[in-house]
Design a protein around this motif. Structure first.
Motif, PDB file in Angstrom:
ATOM      1  N   ASP A  81      11.948   0.837  50.913  1.00 31.63           N
ATOM      2  CA  ASP A  81      11.398   1.554  51.851  1.00 31.63           C
ATOM      3  C   ASP A  81      12.154   2.964  52.446  1.00 31.63           C
ATOM      4  O   ASP A  81      11.480   3.747  52.603  1.00 31.63           O
ATOM      5  CB  ASP A  81      11.516   0.539  53.275  1.00 31.63           C
ATOM      6  CG  ASP A  81       9.879   0.316  53.683  1.00 31.63           C
ATOM      7  OD1 ASP A  81       9.021   0.744  52.949  1.00 31.63           O
ATOM      8  OD2 ASP A  81       9.661  -0.485  54.533  1.00 31.63           O
ATOM      9  N   SER A 139       7.791  -2.466  50.724  1.00 31.57           N
ATOM     10  CA  SER A 139       6.691  -2.621  51.154  1.00 31.57           C
ATOM     11  C   SER A 139       5.653  -2.302  49.849  1.00 31.57           C
ATOM     12  O   SER A 139       5.955  -2.026  48.999  1.00 31.57           O
ATOM     13  CB  SER A 139       6.274  -1.442  52.253  1.00 31.57           C
ATOM     14  OG  SER A 139       6.622  -0.040  51.524  1.00 31.57           O
ATOM     15  N   ARG A 163      14.369  -2.764  53.028  1.00 33.03           N
ATOM     16  CA  ARG A 163      12.809  -3.473  53.033  1.00 33.03           C
ATOM     17  C   ARG A 163      12.190  -3.070  51.855  1.00 33.03           C
ATOM     18  O   ARG A 163      12.279  -2.000  51.085  1.00 33.03           O
ATOM     19  CB  ARG A 163      12.351  -2.859  54.236  1.00 33.03           C
ATOM     20  CG  ARG A 163      13.177  -3.358  55.647  1.00 33.03           C
ATOM     21  CD  ARG A 163      12.727  -2.620  56.711  1.00 33.03           C
ATOM     22  NE  ARG A 163      11.213  -2.823  57.277  1.00 33.03           N
ATOM     23  CZ  ARG A 163      10.595  -3.654  58.124  1.00 33.03           C
ATOM     24  NH1 ARG A 163      11.319  -4.409  58.493  1.00 33.03           N
ATOM     25  NH2 ARG A 163       9.280  -3.510  58.199  1.00 33.03           N
TER      26      ARG A 163
END
Ligand code: PAZ
Length: 348
Positions: free
Chosen positions: A122, A140, A138
Motif C-alpha cells: 500500500d 491491496s 497493507r
C-alpha cells in the motif's frame, strides 16, 4: 494386449477382471465415506448432483514410480464447467487430477494470471525491501483486477457456505477407475437427479501392476519395450451396472476431425448413454459437437423404438474465438445439458 488375463471381445480387460487384479489406493475408503455423506445431504436437500471428472490420468511404469506416461489435459474444461454447474444450482463432485485447474482458483493460475502480479503493497513511498515482515504493511488489489476478484471470491464463498462443492483427486488411471466406480455407486441413490460429466482425459492403455518393474527402470540395455493392456470399457459398466438412471455425458477428443462424429456415434451405440460431446484438440475452446441418439434419452442402444438401427443427431456449439476468455463455451455446454437433464428427469 493382455495375454494371460480374461478380456473383453476386443481384447480389453473386462472391468470385473480389472478390479479383481488391480488394487485401489489406500485412501479410497475414506474418500468414499465423504462422498456418501455429501450425496446423502444433497439428496435430503433436494439438489441435483453432477460428477465432473477433469484433467489427465498418468500411467506409472514402475512400482516405485519415477517415470510415467501423461497427457496434455490441464483441466480447463472440467474446472470451468464445474463453476457453471454450481451457478445452475447443481451440487458438484469435482474429481480431478491432483494439481490440475480447479473451479474458482483457475482464474488465478500461476502460469496465466499469477495472483502476486495484481497485489500491491500500500504505501507508495515504502521500498518493498523495507516492509518485509511488518504487520503494519497493507496489501491491496490493483483496481483493474478488483471487479473480477470480487465476483470470483463472492461465488467461491457462497459455494463454500452452501456446501455444494466436494473435491476428490486422482493421479493414475488406476486411481481414476476405482474412484469413478465407487462414486457412481454412491450417487446411484440420486437416480435421475445425478449427472456424469466425464471430461477427464483418461488413458486408454495401462501397465498392470503384476508386470511393472519394482524399481526405476535402468538404461544401458538398449531401447525400452513396454507392452500395455487396454483399459476396460468402463462406460459400459457405468451405464449398465453402477448407475442405471444417471444422465451420462462423455467427451470424445480427436485430432483428425473427420473421425470425430463417427467415433462419437460408435460410443453411443456401444455404451447406450445419453450424450457424447466431441471436440478437436486445437479448437476445443471455441467449438464442440453434441451427439445424441435421435430417440433421445433412451437408456440402452438395444432398446430401439422400432427395433431398427439407431440414428443420431449432431448439433454444434460455437463461440467467437475473439470473445474468449470473456465468453467461455462451457457456459453454453452446461446450459444445453441442464435442459437435456430436465427432459431426462421428466421422462421417468
Ligand atoms: O482439460 P482441457 O480443458 O485442457 O481439455 C479438455 C478435454 C479435451 C480433455 C475434454 O474436453 C475431453 O475431450 N475429454 C475426453 C478426452 C478423451 O478421452 O477422448
Amino acid at each position: 494386449m493382455a495375454s494371460t488375463t480374461q478380456t473383453d471381445d476386443d481384447g480389453a480387460f473386462s472391468a470385473e477382471q480389472y478390479f479383481a487384479t488391480q488394487p485401489p489406493s489406500p485412501s479410497l475408503d475414506q474418500d468414499i465415506k465423504k462422498v456418501r455423506e455429501f450425496a446423502q445431504r444433497q439428496l435430503r436437500e433436494g439438489r441435483r448432483v453432477v460428477l465432473v471428472t477433469s484433467g489427465g490420468t498418468t500411467v506409472p511404469l514402475e512400482l516405485n514410480v519415477v517415470r510415467f506416461l501423461d497427457n496434455f489435459s490441464a483441466g480447463t474444461r472440467g474446472a470451468t464447467s464445474a463453476e457453471y454447474f454450481l451457478k445452475a444450482g447443481y451440487a458438484v463432485i469435482f474429481m480431478h487430477r491432483q494439481f490440475s485447474l480447479q473451479p474458482f482458483s483457475r482464474h488465478y493460475s500461476h502460469s496465466t494470471h499469477p495472483f502476486l502480479d495484481f497485489l500491491e503493497l500500500d504505501s507508495a513511498e515504502t521500498e518493498p525491501s523495507n516492509v518485509a515482515g511488518s504487520d503494519a504493511t497493507r496489501i491491496s488489489v490493483k483496481p483493474s483486477e478488483r471487479k473480477q476478484l470480487i465476483e470470483v471470491l463472492a461465488a467461491y464463498k457462497a459455494v463454500q457456505k452452501a456446501g455444494t462443492l466436494h473435491t476428490l483427486t486422482f493421479v493414475t488411471v488406476n486411481d481414476y477407475l476405482w474412484l469413478l466406480r465407487a462414486v457412481a455407486q454412491e450417487l446411484s441413490v440420486l437416480g435421475r437427479s445425478s449427472m456424469y460429466y466425464l471430461a477427464a482425459a483418461v488413458s486408454d492403455f495401462f501397465l498392470p501392476r503384476q508386470r511393472m518393474a519394482e524399481h526405476k527402470i535402468q538404461s544401458g540395455k538398449g531401447s525400452l519395450h513396454i507392452e500395455m493392456d487396454q483399459v476396460p470399457k468402463i462406460l459400459k459398466s457405468l451405464v449398465d451396472e453402477w448407475t442405471r438412471e444417471g444422465f451420462v455425458v462423455s467427451f470424445k477428443l480427436e485430432t483428425d476431425t473427420s473421425i470425430l462424429i463417427p467415433k462419437a456415434r460408435a460410443a453411443l451405440a456401444r455404451y447406450g448413454h445419453q450424450v457424447v460431446i466431441g471436440n478437436d484438440l486445437h479448437t476445443r475452446k471455441y467449438q464442440v459437437v453434441f451427439v445424441s441418439p435421435a430417440s433421445s434419452h433412451r437408456r440402452s442402444s438395444s432398446q430401439k423404438a422400432d427395433g431398427g438401427e439407431e440414428s443420431y443427431i449432431e448439433s454444434w456449439l460455437r463461440i467467437d474465438p475473439a470473445s474468449y476468455p470473456q465468453k467461455e463455451i462451457e457456459e453454453d455446454i452446461v446450459k444445453e445439458l441442464v435442459q437435456l437433464h430436465d427432459s431426462w428427469i421428466s421422462m421417468q
